[in-house]
Design a protein around this motif. Structure first.
Motif, PDB file in Angstrom:
ATOM      1  N   LEU A 132      -2.975  -0.846  -9.383  1.00  0.00           N
ATOM      2  CA  LEU A 132      -2.152   0.210  -8.302  1.00  0.00           C
ATOM      3  C   LEU A 132      -2.354   0.701  -7.552  1.00  0.00           C
ATOM      4  O   LEU A 132      -1.470   1.130  -6.993  1.00  0.00           O
ATOM      5  CB  LEU A 132      -0.637   0.388  -9.923  1.00  0.00           C
ATOM      6  CG  LEU A 132       0.495   1.290  -8.428  1.00  0.00           C
ATOM      7  CD1 LEU A 132       1.298  -0.250  -7.693  1.00  0.00           C
ATOM      8  CD2 LEU A 132       2.034   0.805  -9.842  1.00  0.00           C
ATOM      9  N   ALA A 133      -3.271   1.831  -8.592  1.00  0.00           N
ATOM     10  CA  ALA A 133      -3.605   2.806  -7.368  1.00  0.00           C
ATOM     11  C   ALA A 133      -4.198   2.468  -6.056  1.00  0.00           C
ATOM     12  O   ALA A 133      -4.512   2.604  -5.320  1.00  0.00           O
ATOM     13  CB  ALA A 133      -4.077   4.552  -8.432  1.00  0.00           C
ATOM     14  N   LEU A 134      -4.560   1.549  -6.619  1.00  0.00           N
ATOM     15  CA  LEU A 134      -6.058   0.694  -5.714  1.00  0.00           C
ATOM     16  C   LEU A 134      -4.787   0.329  -4.175  1.00  0.00           C
ATOM     17  O   LEU A 134      -5.393   0.838  -3.093  1.00  0.00           O
ATOM     18  CB  LEU A 134      -7.256   0.421  -6.358  1.00  0.00           C
ATOM     19  CG  LEU A 134      -7.947   0.044  -5.065  1.00  0.00           C
ATOM     20  CD1 LEU A 134      -9.216   0.658  -4.297  1.00  0.00           C
ATOM     21  CD2 LEU A 134      -8.572  -1.194  -5.789  1.00  0.00           C
ATOM     22  N   ILE A 135      -4.626  -0.392  -4.724  1.00  0.00           N
ATOM     23  CA  ILE A 135      -3.685  -0.997  -3.985  1.00  0.00           C
ATOM     24  C   ILE A 135      -2.525  -0.537  -3.164  1.00  0.00           C
ATOM     25  O   ILE A 135      -2.667  -0.629  -1.841  1.00  0.00           O
ATOM     26  CB  ILE A 135      -2.879  -2.719  -4.168  1.00  0.00           C
ATOM     27  CG1 ILE A 135      -3.481  -3.374  -5.013  1.00  0.00           C
ATOM     28  CG2 ILE A 135      -1.931  -3.162  -3.173  1.00  0.00           C
ATOM     29  CD1 ILE A 135      -3.364  -4.849  -5.939  1.00  0.00           C
ATOM     30  N   SER A 136      -1.914   0.533  -3.802  1.00  0.00           N
ATOM     31  CA  SER A 136      -0.923   2.004  -3.445  1.00  0.00           C
ATOM     32  C   SER A 136      -2.197   2.215  -1.792  1.00  0.00           C
ATOM     33  O   SER A 136      -1.149   2.790  -0.728  1.00  0.00           O
ATOM     34  CB  SER A 136      -0.629   2.003  -4.090  1.00  0.00           C
ATOM     35  OG  SER A 136       0.638   3.297  -3.507  1.00  0.00           O
ATOM     36  N   ARG A 137      -2.900   2.932  -2.547  1.00  0.00           N
ATOM     37  CA  ARG A 137      -4.227   3.375  -1.218  1.00  0.00           C
ATOM     38  C   ARG A 137      -4.578   2.567   0.125  1.00  0.00           C
ATOM     39  O   ARG A 137      -4.326   3.421   0.856  1.00  0.00           O
ATOM     40  CB  ARG A 137      -5.585   3.917  -1.773  1.00  0.00           C
ATOM     41  CG  ARG A 137      -6.332   5.214  -1.311  1.00  0.00           C
ATOM     42  CD  ARG A 137      -6.886   5.247  -2.480  1.00  0.00           C
ATOM     43  NE  ARG A 137      -8.413   4.681  -2.496  1.00  0.00           N
ATOM     44  CZ  ARG A 137      -8.234   4.808  -3.771  1.00  0.00           C
ATOM     45  NH1 ARG A 137      -7.416   5.208  -5.056  1.00  0.00           N
ATOM     46  NH2 ARG A 137      -9.194   3.880  -4.234  1.00  0.00           N
ATOM     47  N   TRP A 138      -4.559   1.579  -0.627  1.00  0.00           N
ATOM     48  CA  TRP A 138      -4.805   0.215   0.486  1.00  0.00           C
ATOM     49  C   TRP A 138      -3.282   0.243   1.040  1.00  0.00           C
ATOM     50  O   TRP A 138      -3.712   0.135   2.654  1.00  0.00           O
ATOM     51  CB  TRP A 138      -5.481  -1.120   0.395  1.00  0.00           C
ATOM     52  CG  TRP A 138      -6.521  -0.689   0.116  1.00  0.00           C
ATOM     53  CD1 TRP A 138      -7.689  -0.033  -0.450  1.00  0.00           C
ATOM     54  CD2 TRP A 138      -6.983  -1.876  -0.944  1.00  0.00           C
ATOM     55  NE1 TRP A 138      -8.741  -0.866  -1.004  1.00  0.00           N
ATOM     56  CE2 TRP A 138      -7.987  -1.825  -0.970  1.00  0.00           C
ATOM     57  CE3 TRP A 138      -6.535  -3.351  -1.476  1.00  0.00           C
ATOM     58  CZ2 TRP A 138      -9.149  -2.177  -2.185  1.00  0.00           C
ATOM     59  CZ3 TRP A 138      -7.203  -4.408  -2.316  1.00  0.00           C
ATOM     60  CH2 TRP A 138      -8.605  -3.702  -2.390  1.00  0.00           C
ATOM     61  N   MET A 139      -2.549   0.592   0.987  1.00  0.00           N
ATOM     62  CA  MET A 139      -0.924  -0.075   1.486  1.00  0.00           C
ATOM     63  C   MET A 139      -0.844   1.613   2.378  1.00  0.00           C
ATOM     64  O   MET A 139       0.155   1.273   3.653  1.00  0.00           O
ATOM     65  CB  MET A 139       0.377  -0.322   0.590  1.00  0.00           C
ATOM     66  CG  MET A 139       0.308  -1.404  -0.257  1.00  0.00           C
ATOM     67  SD  MET A 139       0.106  -2.815   1.342  1.00  0.00           S
ATOM     68  CE  MET A 139      -0.135  -4.377   0.285  1.00  0.00           C
ATOM     69  N   ASP A 183       2.982   5.573  -5.345  1.00  0.00           N
ATOM     70  CA  ASP A 183       2.867   3.456  -5.570  1.00  0.00           C
ATOM     71  C   ASP A 183       4.002   3.188  -6.389  1.00  0.00           C
ATOM     72  O   ASP A 183       3.820   1.574  -6.096  1.00  0.00           O
ATOM     73  CB  ASP A 183       2.636   4.116  -7.022  1.00  0.00           C
ATOM     74  CG  ASP A 183       1.016   4.960  -6.942  1.00  0.00           C
ATOM     75  OD1 ASP A 183       0.470   5.048  -5.376  1.00  0.00           O
ATOM     76  OD2 ASP A 183      -0.260   5.645  -7.872  1.00  0.00           O
ATOM     77  N   SER A 184       4.981   3.988  -6.681  1.00  0.00           N
ATOM     78  CA  SER A 184       6.712   3.047  -6.854  1.00  0.00           C
ATOM     79  C   SER A 184       6.803   1.892  -6.140  1.00  0.00           C
ATOM     80  O   SER A 184       7.494   0.782  -5.886  1.00  0.00           O
ATOM     81  CB  SER A 184       7.586   3.548  -7.092  1.00  0.00           C
ATOM     82  OG  SER A 184       8.176   4.568  -5.791  1.00  0.00           O
ATOM     83  N   VAL A 185       6.757   1.958  -4.076  1.00  0.00           N
ATOM     84  CA  VAL A 185       6.746   1.202  -3.277  1.00  0.00           C
ATOM     85  C   VAL A 185       6.140   0.382  -4.231  1.00  0.00           C
ATOM     86  O   VAL A 185       6.609  -1.022  -3.588  1.00  0.00           O
ATOM     87  CB  VAL A 185       6.397   1.988  -1.955  1.00  0.00           C
ATOM     88  CG1 VAL A 185       6.649   1.058  -0.768  1.00  0.00           C
ATOM     89  CG2 VAL A 185       7.822   3.162  -1.805  1.00  0.00           C
ATOM     90  N   THR A 186       4.363   0.316  -3.803  1.00  0.00           N
ATOM     91  CA  THR A 186       4.142  -0.774  -3.997  1.00  0.00           C
ATOM     92  C   THR A 186       4.383  -1.966  -5.396  1.00  0.00           C
ATOM     93  O   THR A 186       4.312  -3.143  -5.418  1.00  0.00           O
ATOM     94  CB  THR A 186       2.692  -0.834  -3.692  1.00  0.00           C
ATOM     95  OG1 THR A 186       1.908   0.010  -2.787  1.00  0.00           O
ATOM     96  CG2 THR A 186       1.485  -1.739  -4.230  1.00  0.00           C
ATOM     97  N   ILE A 243       5.090  -5.812  -5.895  1.00  0.00           N
ATOM     98  CA  ILE A 243       3.958  -6.379  -6.572  1.00  0.00           C
ATOM     99  C   ILE A 243       4.925  -6.655  -7.895  1.00  0.00           C
ATOM    100  O   ILE A 243       4.478  -8.227  -8.181  1.00  0.00           O
ATOM    101  CB  ILE A 243       3.083  -5.802  -6.841  1.00  0.00           C
ATOM    102  CG1 ILE A 243       1.778  -5.625  -5.325  1.00  0.00           C
ATOM    103  CG2 ILE A 243       1.750  -7.083  -7.339  1.00  0.00           C
ATOM    104  CD1 ILE A 243       0.046  -4.956  -6.013  1.00  0.00           C
ATOM    105  N   GLY A 244       5.368  -6.064  -8.285  1.00  0.00           N
ATOM    106  CA  GLY A 244       6.117  -6.544  -9.864  1.00  0.00           C
ATOM    107  C   GLY A 244       7.091  -7.926  -9.976  1.00  0.00           C
ATOM    108  O   GLY A 244       6.761  -8.256 -10.713  1.00  0.00           O
TER     109      GLY A 244
END
Length: 269
Positions: free
Chosen positions: A110-117, A132-135, A139-140
């Motif tokens: 999650l942390a990595l993908i959220s950083r990309w987002m 992070d909760s937005v991503t 995805i969830g």
């Protein structure tokens, strides 16, 4: 899909392609209508379409029912299996290294993908910038869904460097906007870092993933994508990757270029 343009973060630990996410089971996801982003030409779209709201036509429902009955009669996939696990697909040699799709594990990724987002180039298409909760909210539901959309990391030589959603386009809201065929496979993606953008990597990976889908989903005759028409690098990347421009389609959040890679013509494009 959003930007195919985000660098592998230098602080990212190599990821074992054998790692796999839990099998989705539950309500369907809410995939973004975009399919790649700026820079590398893999732009994804923004959008709030809910797969739960998809009203399938009687004809498509009949085809799905017939397909499931045939699969059961021949010992094929169970009626609940909408996609095979991309984590079981073999690696593919590319100019960027050996590429694998690794299903997302939210606690790990999650942390990595959220950083990309939160990269402005990505956020312009995915619209998932924020905490992070937005991503996680995006995805969830896919991880908890019925398997019609599977979020994955794209990993080159053990380093995560892109994000993908492999989904059943014929069971997605996109099917309201084009003449979908049974088992059409859709792709959304972003390249996770500026160091990987503008080098043709988007084209390479789009072709690689499309070919992996066609090789490992034998009932799928086509791979489809719908980048924003304004995202000319993305459209160009899909064309260079062997997709053909099929039509302009009006989606709820954008005017998109419907791009299709046909199994029949894959060896000629």
């Amino acid at each position: 899909m959003p930007p195919a343009d985000a660098p592998a973060e230098s602080d990212t630990a190599p990821l074992d392609p054998a790692d796999a996410s839990p099998e989705p089971a539950g309500p369907p996801p809410e995939p973004r209508p975009g399919t790649a982003g700026p820079g590398a030409g893999t732009g994804a779209g923004t959008g709030t379409e809910d797969t739960l709201d998809l009203k399938l036509t009687e004809e498509l429902l009949g085809l799905i029912g017939e397909d499931r009955r045939r699969a059961a009669a021949t010992g094929g996939a169970s009626s609940g299996e909408l996609l095979t696990d991309p984590g079981t697909w073999p690696g593919a040699a590319t100019g960027a290294g050996v590429f694998h799709l690794v299903p997302v594990v939210l606690e790990r990724d999650l942390a990595l993908i959220s950083r990309w987002m939160n990269d402005p180039a990505v956020a312009a298409f995915w619209e998932l910038a924020g905490p992070d909760s937005v991503t996680a909210d995006h995805i969830g539901p896919q991880l908890e869904g019925d398997g019609r959309s599977i979020p994955c990391l794209g990993v080159c030589d053990g380093t995560p460097m892109s994000y993908w959603e492999i989904y059943r386009a014929d069971l997605d809201p996109l099917a309201r906007h084009y003449p979908a065929r049974l088992h059409d496979t859709g792709i959304h993606l972003l390249i996770g870092g500026v160091n990987h953008r503008g080098k043709g990597l988007g084209t390479t990976l789009i072709r690689t993933v499309a070919d992996l889908a066609l090789d490992n989903l034998p009932r799928s005759g086509r791979v489809v994508a719908e980048p924003d028409l304004r995202n000319t690098p993305s459209v160009a990347a899909f064309l260079s990757a062997g997709f053909r421009f099929s039509a302009e389609v009006d989606l709820p959040d954008k005017r998109a270029a419907l791009m299709i890679r046909d199994r029949t013509y894959r060896d000629h494009l």
